[in-house]
Design a protein around this motif. Structure first.
Motif, PDB file in Angstrom:
ATOM      1  N   PRO A   2     -47.374  80.443  83.825  1.00 41.08           N
ATOM      2  CA  PRO A   2     -47.168  81.441  82.849  1.00 41.08           C
ATOM      3  C   PRO A   2     -48.081  82.555  82.727  1.00 41.08           C
ATOM      4  O   PRO A   2     -49.106  82.320  82.651  1.00 41.08           O
ATOM      5  CB  PRO A   2     -46.444  80.658  81.544  1.00 41.08           C
ATOM      6  N   ALA A   6     -45.460  86.437  79.002  1.00 42.57           N
ATOM      7  CA  ALA A   6     -44.645  85.430  78.621  1.00 42.57           C
ATOM      8  C   ALA A   6     -45.099  84.767  77.238  1.00 42.57           C
ATOM      9  O   ALA A   6     -44.393  84.400  76.393  1.00 42.57           O
ATOM     10  CB  ALA A   6     -44.295  84.377  79.704  1.00 42.57           C
ATOM     11  N   GLU A   9     -44.369  87.084  74.290  1.00 45.43           N
ATOM     12  CA  GLU A   9     -42.997  87.248  74.097  1.00 45.43           C
ATOM     13  C   GLU A   9     -42.158  85.929  73.745  1.00 45.43           C
ATOM     14  O   GLU A   9     -41.021  86.192  73.218  1.00 45.43           O
ATOM     15  CB  GLU A   9     -42.335  88.018  75.335  1.00 45.43           C
ATOM     16  N   SER A  10     -42.680  84.511  74.293  1.00 44.92           N
ATOM     17  CA  SER A  10     -41.856  83.656  73.948  1.00 44.92           C
ATOM     18  C   SER A  10     -42.210  82.743  72.947  1.00 44.92           C
ATOM     19  O   SER A  10     -43.567  82.366  72.978  1.00 44.92           O
ATOM     20  CB  SER A  10     -41.875  82.765  75.565  1.00 44.92           C
ATOM     21  N   ARG A  11     -41.708  82.498  72.047  1.00 46.26           N
ATOM     22  CA  ARG A  11     -41.901  81.653  70.743  1.00 46.26           C
ATOM     23  C   ARG A  11     -41.945  80.259  71.065  1.00 46.26           C
ATOM     24  O   ARG A  11     -42.941  79.633  71.023  1.00 46.26           O
ATOM     25  CB  ARG A  11     -40.747  81.789  69.480  1.00 46.26           C
ATOM     26  N   ALA A  12     -41.176  79.956  72.228  1.00 41.46           N
ATOM     27  CA  ALA A  12     -41.170  78.552  72.501  1.00 41.46           C
ATOM     28  C   ALA A  12     -42.319  78.175  73.322  1.00 41.46           C
ATOM     29  O   ALA A  12     -42.722  76.962  73.346  1.00 41.46           O
ATOM     30  CB  ALA A  12     -39.894  78.122  73.482  1.00 41.46           C
ATOM     31  N   MET A  13     -42.842  79.336  74.170  1.00 42.31           N
ATOM     32  CA  MET A  13     -44.046  78.773  74.857  1.00 42.31           C
ATOM     33  C   MET A  13     -45.445  78.975  74.046  1.00 42.31           C
ATOM     34  O   MET A  13     -46.199  77.981  74.078  1.00 42.31           O
ATOM     35  CB  MET A  13     -44.356  79.797  75.780  1.00 42.31           C
ATOM     36  N   ARG A  14     -45.206  79.636  72.934  1.00 44.66           N
ATOM     37  CA  ARG A  14     -46.525  79.716  72.011  1.00 44.66           C
ATOM     38  C   ARG A  14     -46.238  78.112  71.238  1.00 44.66           C
ATOM     39  O   ARG A  14     -47.373  77.609  70.887  1.00 44.66           O
ATOM     40  CB  ARG A  14     -46.024  80.623  70.881  1.00 44.66           C
ATOM     41  N   GLU A  65     -42.580  82.151  61.717  1.00 38.58           N
ATOM     42  CA  GLU A  65     -43.562  81.556  62.661  1.00 38.58           C
ATOM     43  C   GLU A  65     -44.779  80.937  61.933  1.00 38.58           C
ATOM     44  O   GLU A  65     -45.397  79.917  62.336  1.00 38.58           O
ATOM     45  CB  GLU A  65     -43.441  82.173  63.865  1.00 38.58           C
TER      46      GLU A  65
END
Length: 229
Positions: A2, A6, A9-14, A65
């Motif tokens: 990744p 990404a 911008e991606s909360r799921a990745m964080r 978050e």
């Protein structure tokens, strides 16, 4: 692998990376408040080498978050208790906020790492993100290597299974021969036992014969003595 964009911008990745708080100290030492758990807004700004206003804006945009990852705002009696328990009232522990204040935003290490994955204009934050992504790539390569080793092991075990299948009939024949030898050995043991019993009987007969011979010898000696008289 990744990209850094990404991650920004991606909360799921964080969420996938937010538990890896060791990344913070790998890049730069993080100074905690005296409770050894939290960092103030000023402390977070100092760590990322940005202004407190930048941290406040990130906090406002991503409050939900960050709250999920341990950020909280101490106010009123909660703030007073925190200051009594954790901070010195005679001197400012971080030297960047007054003792009298209406609220105090507290960040956990997870929340600080979360900020690192949100800050775009901080070299320290970029280095933290790079560490996270490089470590993730290293783990992926490790998993791939482990997967290849497991695949080779499975192939070896498959070969062993085939060899065992081919060896099965041979082992069966050997088992049958061993059973036959056991039966023959049992028969031999029975013969030996019978011979031993017969020898015992013969030994008893010899003992009785010796006794009779001794008796006959005595009688013969007595007869000879009588004749001499």
């Amino acid at each position: 692998m990744p990209s850094e964009i990404a991650l920004l911008e991606s909360r799921a990745m964080r969420v996938e990376h937010v538990g890896r708080v060791e990344a913070l100290d790998k890049v730069k030492a993080l100074r905690l408040l005296p409770d050894s758990i939290h960092v103030s807004t000023e402390g977070v700004a100092r760590y990322f080498e940005v202004s407190t206003e930048v941290i406040k804006k990130v906090t406002q945009r991503h409050r939900d978050e960050l709250t999920e990852n341990g950020m909280r705002v101490a106010k009123g009696s909660d703030l007073g208790k925190y200051q009594r328990d954790s901070l010195s009232l005679s001197s400012e522990s971080e030297g960047s906020y007054p003792q009298r204040r209406s609220s105090l935003t507290l960040f956990t290490r997870r929340a600080v790492l979360n900020v690192a994955m949100l800050l775009r204009d901080s070299d320290i934050a970029r280095r933290v993100r790079t560490y996270l992504l490089d470590a993730e790539e290293g783990r992926r390569e490790g998993y791939a290597s482990l997967d290849r080793r497991v695949t080779k092991l499975e192939q070896c075990l498959a070969g062993v299974g085939t060899a065992l299948q081919e060896l099965g009939p041979v082992l069966e024949r050997m088992s049958q021969r061993l059973d036959s030898l056991d039966q023959r050995l049992d028969a031999t043991n029975r013969v030996v036992a019978a011979m031993s019993n017969r020898l015992c009987e013969l030994s008893d007969g010899m003992v009785r014969m010796d006794a009779r011979m001794d008796d006959f010898a005595r009688q013969l000696r007595d007869l000879r003595r009588r004749r001499r008289r």
